[in-house]
Design a protein around this motif. Structure first.
Motif, PDB file in Angstrom:
ATOM      1  N   GLN A  48      -0.923   1.481 -12.552  1.00 45.63           N
ATOM      2  CA  GLN A  48      -0.999   0.202 -11.857  1.00 45.63           C
ATOM      3  C   GLN A  48      -0.518  -0.941 -12.751  1.00 45.63           C
ATOM      4  O   GLN A  48       0.243  -1.813 -12.312  1.00 45.63           O
TER       5      GLN A  48
ATOM      6  N   ALA B 156       3.422  -0.673 -13.426  1.00 48.71           N
ATOM      7  CA  ALA B 156       4.187  -1.036 -12.231  1.00 48.71           C
ATOM      8  C   ALA B 156       4.111  -2.532 -11.965  1.00 48.71           C
ATOM      9  O   ALA B 156       5.105  -3.158 -11.571  1.00 48.71           O
TER      10      ALA B 156
ATOM     11  N   ALA C 126       4.947  11.986 -10.777  1.00 44.76           N
ATOM     12  CA  ALA C 126       5.011  11.106  -9.608  1.00 44.76           C
ATOM     13  C   ALA C 126       5.318   9.678 -10.032  1.00 44.76           C
ATOM     14  O   ALA C 126       5.040   9.275 -11.175  1.00 44.76           O
ATOM     15  N   PRO C 127       5.877   8.869  -9.132  1.00 44.22           N
ATOM     16  CA  PRO C 127       6.031   7.440  -9.428  1.00 44.22           C
ATOM     17  C   PRO C 127       4.667   6.777  -9.471  1.00 44.22           C
ATOM     18  O   PRO C 127       3.650   7.389  -9.099  1.00 44.22           O
TER      19      PRO C 127
ATOM     20  N   TYR D 118       1.218   5.229  -8.804  1.00 41.52           N
ATOM     21  CA  TYR D 118       0.411   5.389  -7.595  1.00 41.52           C
ATOM     22  C   TYR D 118      -0.975   4.781  -7.787  1.00 41.52           C
ATOM     23  O   TYR D 118      -1.421   4.501  -8.898  1.00 41.52           O
TER      24      TYR D 118
ATOM     25  N   GLU E 156       0.144  11.903   0.208  1.00 39.98           N
ATOM     26  CA  GLU E 156       0.515  11.505  -1.147  1.00 39.98           C
ATOM     27  C   GLU E 156       1.436  10.295  -1.161  1.00 39.98           C
ATOM     28  O   GLU E 156       1.265   9.383  -1.985  1.00 39.98           O
ATOM     29  N   ALA E 157       2.415  10.257  -0.258  1.00 38.09           N
ATOM     30  CA  ALA E 157       3.383   9.154  -0.271  1.00 38.09           C
ATOM     31  C   ALA E 157       2.704   7.805  -0.080  1.00 38.09           C
ATOM     32  O   ALA E 157       3.188   6.785  -0.572  1.00 38.09           O
TER      33      ALA E 157
ATOM     34  N   TYR F  91       1.651   5.922  -3.312  1.00 38.47           N
ATOM     35  CA  TYR F  91       2.623   5.278  -4.183  1.00 38.47           C
ATOM     36  C   TYR F  91       2.553   3.765  -4.023  1.00 38.47           C
ATOM     37  O   TYR F  91       2.514   3.234  -2.914  1.00 38.47           O
TER      38      TYR F  91
ATOM     39  N   ARG G 214       4.876   1.638  -4.712  1.00 35.30           N
ATOM     40  CA  ARG G 214       6.142   1.234  -4.091  1.00 35.30           C
ATOM     41  C   ARG G 214       6.965   2.494  -3.855  1.00 35.30           C
ATOM     42  O   ARG G 214       6.818   3.476  -4.590  1.00 35.30           O
ATOM     43  N   PRO G 215       7.840   2.473  -2.861  1.00 42.59           N
ATOM     44  CA  PRO G 215       8.728   3.627  -2.690  1.00 42.59           C
ATOM     45  C   PRO G 215       9.519   3.870  -3.977  1.00 42.59           C
ATOM     46  O   PRO G 215       9.924   2.919  -4.659  1.00 42.59           O
ATOM     47  N   GLU G 216       9.757   5.118  -4.290  1.00 43.74           N
ATOM     48  CA  GLU G 216      10.440   5.434  -5.546  1.00 43.74           C
ATOM     49  C   GLU G 216      11.805   4.748  -5.630  1.00 43.74           C
ATOM     50  O   GLU G 216      12.245   4.331  -6.710  1.00 43.74           O
TER      51      GLU G 216
ATOM     52  N   SER H  13       9.991   9.197 -15.009  1.00 41.55           N
ATOM     53  CA  SER H  13       8.763   9.947 -14.745  1.00 41.55           C
ATOM     54  C   SER H  13       8.785  11.273 -15.492  1.00 41.55           C
ATOM     55  O   SER H  13       9.838  11.732 -15.944  1.00 41.55           O
TER      56      SER H  13
END
Length: 403
Positions: free
Chosen positions: A11, A14, A37-38, A40, A56-57, A60, A62-64, A76
């Protein structure tokens, strides 16, 4: 081209890279994350994600694809093996070396491990910190399974709530005299003890773990008072440790985490830190906060200072926890309180207001968003309210915000 690197893609990491771009930085940005994973969200992992209510999506942040669109290089599944501040170099496990002009450490925290001597290496002993942890745990969370949860803080209690909702037989042990003993008043502990007991959770306070039983897999436990339990799995919720190993090996100053000044700068003038891994001055003391709010706010402050906009970090902490149908919202820090005021209403809302003398320090609000909002705004403004008015259910709380 100027290169800003960030180690730790949670967190805080990002939030920091997003802030750099939002503030107009047009140089190179690299975000290095150890997980595949990106970045999350972690809070839903042990709640909605484990319950199967979130894909899972949706975890995230933000979108990858967003990182590429912003010109941010997201690396990653990337392990940093060494940091060499004197050369401004980052060594990676694959042998690559990255050079940076300025660096931020947002390395987060790791679960406090259960000692191997107590059975911490058995294969059905689980933490609840990462996606990988939850993927390992999920197949074991099935109705009727017997689970021992070690630790009566928010991590342990949230895990107990999910396990009970999934139909497991749950025993939670807390070595201290009461659950939430480090972070909340006895009244808040009593509220959540009763909530869990009403949902079938057995809570044993003042009772630690002597050892787990079994070879390879935990099949039972001996508690500190000699009680024997048969088990199918164990969840550890004994807190987290700031991830400082990379910083320590690089010679940075540590003090309850990576020691930062008021501007989030470490002992190296080209390195900043933010989030669970970092401590900062707070009055005559140092403080390290473990919360989403702190990860975001401190990271954004660090980004501003990396860009040459001096700004001291002066947070107004807030936290939350979801257990069953109760949303706990906390504003402020209760350390040093000497009086507690309880407020209830006929809708089941309840809040505990912490005072030091006449000064309001913090509020614990259980299904009481209005109490939380008013308490938070008072604390942020450095104001207090008459405790008698707080306790009176006839008081309209918004009136307390008037000058």
């Amino acid at each position: 081209m100027t290169h800003f690197a960030v180690i730790g893609a949670g967190q805080a990491g990002a939030s920091l890279v997003a802030r750099l771009r939002a503030r107009g930085f047009d140089g190179q940005i690299t975000l290095l994350g150890a997980e595949p994973a990106p970045p999350y969200q972690r809070p839903p992992l042990s709640k909605k994600f484990l319950l199967g209510e979130m894909e899972e999506a949706r975890l995230y942040l933000r979108p990858e694809a967003w990182y590429g669109e912003q010109g941010i290089t997201l690396r990653s599944d990337c392990t940093v093996t060494a940091l060499r501040p004197e050369a401004r170099e980052i060594a990676l496990a694959d042998g690559e070396v990255l050079r940076y002009d300025r660096l931020a450490l947002t390395t987060g925290a790791r679960p406090r491990p259960l000692p191997v001597a107590l059975g911490g290496d058995l294969d059905n002993v689980f933490a609840v910190r990462s996606l990988a942890d939850i993927r390992r745990l999920a197949p074991h969370v099935r109705p009727g399974a017997r689970v021992l949860i070690i630790g009566g803080g928010y991590i342990g209690l949230e895990a107990a709530a999910v396990a009970a909702q999934k139909g497991l037989q749950v025993t939670l042990i807390e070595q201290a005299p009461r659950i939430l003993g480090r972070v909340a008043a006895p009244e808040t502990s009593a509220y959540f003890r009763a909530l869990h007991q009403a949902n079938g959770v057995t809570i044993r306070e003042g009772c630690g773990l002597d050892r787990l039983l079994g070879e390879g897999t935990a099949t039972g436990a001996i508690l500190g008072d000699g009680t024997h339990l048969d088990l199918d799995l164990v969840i550890t919720g004994t807190g987290i440790l700031p991830e400082t190993r990379l910083a320590e090996a690089a010679g940075l100053t540590l003090d309850n985490g990576i020691a930062c000044d008021a501007h989030c700068r470490t002992s190296d003038p080209r390195i900043w830190a933010a989030g669970d891994c970092a401590s900062f001055p707070r009055g005559a003391d140092r403080l390290r906060l473990e919360s989403v709010q702190n990860a975001i706010d401190m990271a954004e402050c660090a980004a501003d200072n990396m860009l040459g906009t001096p700004r001291a970090y002066d947070p107004h902490p807030w936290f939350w926890s979801d257990q069953y149908d109760v949303k706990l919202q906390i504003a402020g820090l209760s350390t040093g309180y000497d009086r507690l005021i309880t407020r209830r209403d006929d809708r089941g809302a309840r809040s505990h207001w912490y005072y030091a003398g006449d000064r309001l320090l913090a509020v614990d609000a259980m299904n009481d968003p209005r109490g939380y909002m008013v308490g938070k705004r008072l604390i942020e403004a450095g104001r207090s309210a008459d405790p008698a008015r707080i306790a009176d259910p006839a008081t309209e709380l918004k009136e307390l915000l008037r000058p």
